[in-house]
Design a protein around this motif. Sequence first.
Motif, PDB file in Angstrom:
ATOM      1  N   HIS A  81       0.831  -1.206   0.000  1.00  0.00           N
ATOM      2  CA  HIS A  81       0.000   0.000   0.000  1.00  0.00           C
ATOM      3  C   HIS A  81       0.867   1.257   0.000  1.00  0.00           C
ATOM      4  N   ALA A 136      -1.695   6.070  -6.233  1.00  0.00           N
ATOM      5  CA  ALA A 136      -2.763   5.791  -7.211  1.00  0.00           C
ATOM      6  C   ALA A 136      -4.020   6.584  -6.909  1.00  0.00           C
ATOM      7  N   THR A 137      -4.182   7.049  -5.677  1.00  0.00           N
ATOM      8  CA  THR A 137      -5.390   7.785  -5.294  1.00  0.00           C
ATOM      9  C   THR A 137      -5.268   9.279  -5.562  1.00  0.00           C
ATOM     10  N   CYS A 138      -4.097   9.751  -5.965  1.00  0.00           N
ATOM     11  CA  CYS A 138      -3.928  11.200  -6.143  1.00  0.00           C
ATOM     12  C   CYS A 138      -3.327  11.539  -7.508  1.00  0.00           C
ATOM     13  N   CYS A 166       1.971  10.530  -9.069  1.00  0.00           N
ATOM     14  CA  CYS A 166       1.804  11.002  -7.697  1.00  0.00           C
ATOM     15  C   CYS A 166       2.546  10.041  -6.776  1.00  0.00           C
ATOM     16  N   GLN A 167       3.345  10.592  -5.903  1.00  0.00           N
ATOM     17  CA  GLN A 167       4.160   9.794  -4.997  1.00  0.00           C
ATOM     18  C   GLN A 167       4.922   8.732  -5.811  1.00  0.00           C
ATOM     19  N   ALA A 169       0.183   3.994  -2.803  1.00  0.00           N
ATOM     20  CA  ALA A 169      -0.696   5.037  -2.263  1.00  0.00           C
ATOM     21  C   ALA A 169      -0.937   6.167  -3.260  1.00  0.00           C
ATOM     22  N   ARG A 216       1.060   6.762 -14.044  1.00  0.00           N
ATOM     23  CA  ARG A 216       0.083   6.246 -14.996  1.00  0.00           C
ATOM     24  C   ARG A 216       0.753   6.197 -16.367  1.00  0.00           C
ATOM     25  N   ASP A 263      -2.771  13.016 -10.967  1.00  0.00           N
ATOM     26  CA  ASP A 263      -3.338  14.217 -11.575  1.00  0.00           C
ATOM     27  C   ASP A 263      -3.074  14.204 -13.079  1.00  0.00           C
TER      28      ASP A 263
END
Length: 527
Positions: A226, A232-234, A241-242, A230, A246, A236
């Motif tokens: 995780h 993957a949730t932010c 992100c982090q 993590a 993508r 843009d």
Amino acid sequence: MTPPPHRHRFRQLALLPALALLLQAQTTPPSPADIYGPLFAAVQEARVFPDGKTFADAVPREDPQAILAAYRREKPRDKAALAAFVRRHFAVRGEDTQAKPPLRARIRELWPVLGRAPFAATPGSSALGLDSGYVVPGDRFQEIYYWDSYFTMLGLKADGQAPLVEAMIANFGDLIERYGHIPNGTRSYYLSRSQPPFFALMLDLSDDRDPALAKRRLAALIREHHYWMAGATCLDAGGACQHVVRMPDGSLLNRYWDARDTPRDESWREDRETAAKAAPRATTIVQRDLRAAAESGWDFSSRWLADPMRLETIHTTDIVPIDLNSLLWITENRIATRARALGDAATADRFEGLATRRKAAIDRYLWVAGERRFADWDRMARRATPSRSAAELFPLFAGHASREQARAVAATTRATLLGEGGLRTTGIRSGQQWDSPNGWAPLQWIAVEGLGRYGEQPLAKDIARRWVATVARTYAETGKLLEKYDVEERKPGGGGEYPTQDGFGWTNGVTAAMLERWPDLGAETPR
């Protein structure tokens, strides 16, 4: 009484001074300055030894003409290079007086030297407390490091140190439970990043079959996964992100990243100087890229540089690395296997799906079919990087390469990365320590295991043979086991932000594991 014969000679020489001088010239051996000429002058002028008599009294290990030929060929430029050259080719007073134990025995002797007891954190200290015993790399590295420890543990297991292996696994599990991830090392200034995720493979070294412990370890593995996912949730519009990136088709892969964008505490001055050279790039961007490279373990390498000769062009966070994604594929598969063994089919199915999608993305973006190699991928340039490195052997080590891919990588390895003394890190001489001519223990093991998995046993054993010979030769000359080695000249490695370190955890571990597998490698005499 008749005088002894030698008295007649002395009387004759006294009467014939010219003849005496001629005989003296014919019988007096040359001095070291006469024999070694430019080498002697260079060593003395550089003050390689505080006492000039030390080198004058040194005993050559081979024919002087061979030594001079090596000197002309290698052209050691600075004091450190001269010192290494001298110690390879001469026995020096005070450094060769004690018999060294055999290499394998010396590694066993070093485990208690590098071992540390559990301790509680001290207020104001950067050291993170640990509840179980552990082994440090050595020298300047007096705390445990994440990926170092896996390779150290290989040697501990080979040497029957199973309780210490379990203790180190317990420490890493505890770190995940405390911080949500395993930090780069057990210092507060390392908490903003991790290192290549080997925890799943560490668990493979454990013989413990307690179901309760297995459940706890599975939870730790999932939590570590995780941490890496993590971002993957932010995500843009920039597509990253982090630690998550993508890819153009919407699939997700990972990169190295650090939660801070300030100079590293342990290299504060160096990072500020590097960032200053990178203007007009933002200082914070450069500093995060330096930190991200530290998370990779390859600090520093041309892998991360736009210009391989300029550290200030570092752009680690733009790169999707093959090694990290292969290790996360391993993690996803191990989670699935462990979950299924515990009867958690839903979790097993989910992580098997994640691993399948990751492999598809790796094959699409990190396999360069036209060049028959695995590669890192530059998300800004939207193409594979040109860097050729030992990292491309990670898919073989992980086991997700196809047979055809493995054969291609084996051929590339043999042609471009195999040095006289082991596997080169890259093919570029940048002056950075994770570049040619250096070789590192973990990458030797990754190559040997990966090639062996795909039936390339002759090449795997050849790499191991070359590596062990390099370690053994340097140990015979210096009495040390080192952090890294020059695998072209088979001597101590160089480059980087600090001097080559002695100890040394992962070198000891990998060398012990290789000798455990192939005992005949230890019978070869270092040349």
